[in-house]
Scaffold this motif. Structure first.
Motif, short mmCIF file in Angstrom:
data_model
loop_
_atom_site.label_atom_id
_atom_site.label_comp_id
_atom_site.label_asym_id
_atom_site.label_seq_id
_atom_site.Cartn_x
_atom_site.Cartn_y
_atom_site.Cartn_z
N GLU A 144 49.40 25.28 39.62
CA GLU A 144 50.32 24.19 39.95
C GLU A 144 49.84 22.84 39.42
OE1 GLU A 144 53.89 22.72 41.45
OE2 GLU A 144 53.22 24.75 41.01
N PHE A 145 48.53 22.61 39.40
CA PHE A 145 48.01 21.34 38.89
C PHE A 145 48.41 21.12 37.44
CE2 PHE A 145 44.76 19.04 36.51
CZ PHE A 145 44.80 17.81 37.15
N VAL A 146 48.09 22.09 36.58
CA VAL A 146 48.40 21.92 35.15
C VAL A 146 49.91 21.98 34.92
CG1 VAL A 146 48.23 24.33 34.37
CG2 VAL A 146 47.61 22.48 32.82
N ARG A 147 50.62 22.74 35.72
CA ARG A 147 52.08 22.78 35.59
C ARG A 147 52.67 21.38 35.79
NH1 ARG A 147 56.11 23.09 39.37
NH2 ARG A 147 58.08 23.82 38.58
N ASN A 148 52.15 20.65 36.77
CA ASN A 148 52.65 19.30 37.01
C ASN A 148 52.24 18.33 35.90
OD1 ASN A 148 54.25 19.12 39.50
ND2 ASN A 148 52.47 20.09 40.39
N GLU A 152 54.89 16.33 33.54
CA GLU A 152 54.82 14.89 33.26
C GLU A 152 55.10 14.62 31.78
OE1 GLU A 152 51.01 13.19 34.18
OE2 GLU A 152 51.20 13.69 36.30
N ILE A 153 54.48 15.41 30.93
CA ILE A 153 54.67 15.23 29.47
C ILE A 153 56.13 15.47 29.11
CG2 ILE A 153 54.09 16.14 27.19
CD1 ILE A 153 51.30 16.85 28.38
N TYR A 166 44.67 10.93 26.69
CA TYR A 166 44.53 11.75 27.90
C TYR A 166 45.29 13.07 27.75
CZ TYR A 166 45.54 13.54 32.55
OH TYR A 166 45.70 14.37 33.64
N TYR A 167 46.54 12.98 27.32
CA TYR A 167 47.36 14.19 27.20
C TYR A 167 46.84 15.11 26.11
CZ TYR A 167 50.79 12.31 30.46
OH TYR A 167 51.41 11.84 31.59
N ARG A 168 46.35 14.55 25.00
CA ARG A 168 45.78 15.39 23.93
C ARG A 168 44.56 16.15 24.44
NH1 ARG A 168 46.41 10.87 20.08
NH2 ARG A 168 48.41 11.19 19.10
N GLN A 169 43.69 15.49 25.20
CA GLN A 169 42.50 16.15 25.76
C GLN A 169 42.92 17.29 26.68
OE1 GLN A 169 40.03 13.21 27.61
NE2 GLN A 169 39.31 12.39 25.66
N LEU A 170 43.90 17.04 27.50
CA LEU A 170 44.42 18.07 28.41
C LEU A 170 44.99 19.24 27.61
CD1 LEU A 170 45.31 18.93 31.37
CD2 LEU A 170 47.50 17.89 30.76
N VAL A 178 51.30 28.99 21.98
CA VAL A 178 52.67 28.48 21.78
C VAL A 178 52.89 27.22 22.61
CG1 VAL A 178 55.12 29.02 22.06
CG2 VAL A 178 53.57 30.77 21.18
N LEU A 179 52.49 27.26 23.86
CA LEU A 179 52.65 26.09 24.74
C LEU A 179 51.82 24.92 24.22
CD1 LEU A 179 53.73 24.82 27.33
CD2 LEU A 179 51.80 25.85 28.54
N LYS A 180 50.61 25.18 23.82
CA LYS A 180 49.71 24.14 23.29
C LYS A 180 50.33 23.48 22.06
CE LYS A 180 44.89 24.09 22.47
NZ LYS A 180 43.71 24.87 22.13
N THR A 181 50.81 24.28 21.12
CA THR A 181 51.40 23.74 19.88
C THR A 181 52.62 22.89 20.18
OG1 THR A 181 50.61 25.69 18.69
CG2 THR A 181 52.32 24.39 17.63
N LYS A 182 53.48 23.36 21.05
CA LYS A 182 54.71 22.63 21.40
C LYS A 182 54.37 21.29 22.06
CE LYS A 182 59.19 22.76 21.58
NZ LYS A 182 59.94 22.51 20.37
#
Length: 189
Positions: A144-148, A152-153, A166-170, A178-182
């Motif tokens: 749930e943490f990473v889902r939120n 946000e993104i 911050y978002y790139r590091q995450l 696939v999720l990472k690339t998108k």
């Protein structure tokens, strides 16, 4: 090391057992205590109903995966002349993958009431990810943490320059390619 206890034999080990080891010891010793006439004056019939409530508690996922095998091998080797009917209450897709769908009852909580739910797919030897979604009604397969954080993104109309790092590091730590690339494509915009 065994010590005589007030009601039964107490067991201690060196080195100490893990909670999973204790759980397996507890389950199989409870079965032995209940079925061995040496410990009780009851006459055990040839047909035995065995009820287990969440036996996977405290077990490593690999031991959950092997639990039905452990149980059946124990019963066969110790009580091969008995017929067992086993009812297991579980939240483990690993245990469920060893049970045919026709031998399972699925309960879903709706409006504070448990309702029997029919499943479309077979459970025996089914992939754990499908079982989590289909049999355990989990539509989301990540924490749930990473889902939120991902939400946000996706919800931002524009990502500010000071947020991009911050978002790139995450995103760089996300395991799904696939999720990472998108997400990296979104942050680059």
């Amino acid at each position: 090391l065994f010590n005589i206890g007030q009601s039964f034999i107490l067991f201690d080990s060196s080195p100490p057992l893990s909670s999973g080891h204790w759980r397996l010891f507890e389950i199989f010793s409870d079965i032995e205590k209940a079925l061995n006439p040496q410990f009780d004056n009851l006459k055990i019939t040839d047909n035995i109903l065995l009820l287990l409530d969440e036996p996977e508690s405290y077990l490593h996922p690999e031991w959950q995966r092997c639990f039905i095998y452990f149980l059946t091998e124990f019963l066969k080797s110790t009580y091969n002349n008995k017929n067992f009917h086993i009812i297991i209450n579980t939240h483990s897709p690993f245990l469920l993958s060893d049970i045919p769908k026709d031998n399972a009852v699925f309960l879903n909580l709706k409006d504070n009431k448990a309702k029997v739910t029919s499943l479309k797919n077979e459970t025996l030897a089914q992939n754990i990810y499908y079982l989590l979604n289909d049999s355990f009604f989990m539509e989301i397969g990540i924490g749930e943490f990473v889902r939120n954080r991902i939400k946000e993104i996706l919800d931002k109309e524009k990502i500010l320059d000071d947020e991009k790092n911050y978002y790139r590091q995450l995103i760089n730590h996300i395991g799904d390619y696939v999720l990472k690339t998108k997400l990296l494509d979104i942050v680059r915009i």
